[in-house]
Design a protein around this motif. Structure first.
Motif: not given
Length: 517
Positions: A328-333
């Motif tokens: 899982e990779l979260i790079v929002a904004d």
């Protein structure tokens, strides 16, 4: 006689031998051609990204010269033919969806939801949670927190007994004394999961320090810790926490505004973390913690959403070091990210299941090409408020969208006909949660085509879709789907969507309800 098996050799028929010899080359060619045609569906393309390529101004032009046999390129070629055919013969390109004349059975709210909401409505009357299964107890407490009905009395009831998990999604109601008493009343040696989100008011350093000072290993069994929104915590307590919870694998420090790079480096040096959430921590410079992250061989989940220092170099280096295990990779904004970062993700993360690319306005259609060719087994993809074209999204879905369970295309203005076809055909077997809010080019026909083909779809979000009419709402035939965002209370519908999503993930759940006179 055969010396090994003792069996009599049978004489070879010369006619059969000549026949076999004659056709063997053709049969081999046939098998080779079949293998070539089927290979793109099974292959995982890995394109090595060298560090010097990040500064190459011509890398996008070179990328366009890649082989056209890859999944995305093949899908894009098919879609372009479909688009040209539609332009030349607009009347001939019809989705084939017509409103159903049969009356669809209205779906009743799940019994679990009705019971839980009744308990929440009368939360002040709950005297005991004894005898309720732990999973259900956690759901009740989470709903009480989100509905602002939680209090210290219910908390004592919740922690009464040998609990191994604490789920408090909102601690803004609690005081420092309440949190201290909570840890005193339960056996912290057995705790495996502690969630104290939005605990900024009640969680300064000294409160957690008091708990940790009880013994050298205050939390010997703790695996997961979430302190999201604890804006009074500093680096000082993180070092002690790392020593007191040697088994810790997952930590959420999102929106902990006083945590700095030094605190994260201390955690990385002392713990073998698999999950790290540091979104919206503005005092953390990700380039300073990058060397420490590169040494975390078992890192599987990373969230750096909203971090202003996240850049292409950070993503490229980290994915090269840890990408193979990344789930899982979260790079929002992260506004500095470009398509180069997505190229590194596609090249190094073949096992990626969840990717959040929301609100990255420097991405182009090539980003979807790299994802389609490299990340072939994603189950959750969030592309909200990006500039992708209708054809590129459709090509990605047709090439690699078959495993998607959740898809967000919220506020992508170009989503229309081709995306609808791709969702209906490529995602029909697994898709359960679809967000098409503010996609105002989608017609009733397109939405009906999606809903009727995706038999497992349970949540469809259509906030801001003012073009949708009763023709779709009353004409689709999928009785399992719940359309959210067009009518009714937004908060109620969002709460219902959470419950429906949770219920769809569970095959069965035993419900015990305490009757209160």
């Amino acid at each position: 006689m055969d010396g090994e098996r003792g069996e009599e050799r049978r004489p070879m028929d010369l006619r059969n031998w000549h026949h076999e010899r004659r056709w063997r080359p053709y049969r081999a060619d046939l098998h080779r051609e079949v293998a070539r045609l089927r290979a793109p569906g099974f292959a995982r393309y890995r394109v090595e990204v060298r560090k010097d390529e990040l500064d190459d101004p011509n890398w996008e032009a070179e990328a366009d010269e890649e082989e056209s046999t890859r999944p995305f390129s093949a899908a894009m070629a098919t879609i372009k033919k479909r688009v040209e055919s539609r332009k030349s013969n607009p009347a001939g390109d019809v989705l084939g969806w017509t409103p159903s004349s049969r009356q669809r059975l209205r779906r009743a709210p799940p019994l679990l939801h009705l019971c839980l909401m009744s308990l929440v409505k009368h939360g002040e009357e709950i005297e005991s949670l004894e005898g309720i299964p732990d999973d259900l107890k956690h759901k009740i407490v989470s709903l009480l927190c989100s509905n602002r009905k939680m209090n210290s009395r219910i908390l004592r009831t919740y922690l009464n007994g040998s609990t191994t998990e604490i789920h408090l999604t909102d601690c803004s109601w609690a005081s420092e004394d309440v949190i201290q008493d909570a840890f005193t009343s339960c056996n912290i040696n057995h705790l495996r999961l502690v969630q104290l989100d939005l605990s900024g008011r009640c969680m300064p350093d000294y409160v957690l320090q008091t708990v940790l000072d009880k013994s050298q290993y205050s939390f010997p069994s703790l695996v997961t810790l979430s302190l999201k929104g604890a804006y009074r915590l500093t680096d000082n307590v993180l070092s002690v926490l790392a020593s007191s919870a040697p088994s810790l694998k997952s930590i959420n420090l999102g929106k902990c505004s006083l945590i700095t790079s030094c605190g994260i480096i201390s955690l990385a040096e002392k713990l073998n973390l698999a999950e790290l959430y540091i979104d919206n921590c503005q005092k953390i410079d990700v380039m300073q913690i990058l060397p420490a992250l590169e040494t975390m061989e078992h890192l599987e989940v990373l969230s750096v959403a909203g971090a202003s220092t996240v850049c292409d170099t950070f993503i490229s280096r980290l994915m090269h070091a840890c990408g193979y295990n990344m789930r899982e990779l979260i790079v929002a904004d992260c506004q500095k990210l470009t398509t180069k970062s997505v190229r590194a993700i596609g090249a190094n993360c073949p096992n990626l299941c969840l990717l959040d690319l929301q609100r990255l306005n420097q991405l182009n259609d090539l980003a979807l090409k790299y994802l389609a060719n490299g990340c072939r087994s994603m189950t959750t993809l969030k592309l909200r408020q990006n500039l992708f074209s209708d054809e590129a999204i459709a090509a990605f879905l047709e090439a690699s969208g078959g495993s998607l369970i959740e898809l967000s295309l919220n506020s992508i203005a170009k989503v229309e006909h081709q995306t609808a076809i791709a969702v209906a055909y490529a995602c029909h077997s697994n898709l359960q949660n679809l967000d098409l809010s503010f996609c105002r080019q989608l017609t009733d026909e397109a939405l009906g085509f999606i809903v009727d083909n995706c038999s497992r779809l349970s949540i469809l979000k259509l906030f801001g879709c003012s073009q949708v009419t009763e023709q779709f709402l009353e004409g689709h035939s999928n009785s399992q789907v719940r359309v959210i965002g067009l009518t009714g209370s937004i908060l109620d519908e969002m709460e219902m969507s959470k419950v429906v999503t949770a219920v769809s993930k569970e095959k069965s759940l035993c419900l015990s309800v305490i009757l209160i006179p």
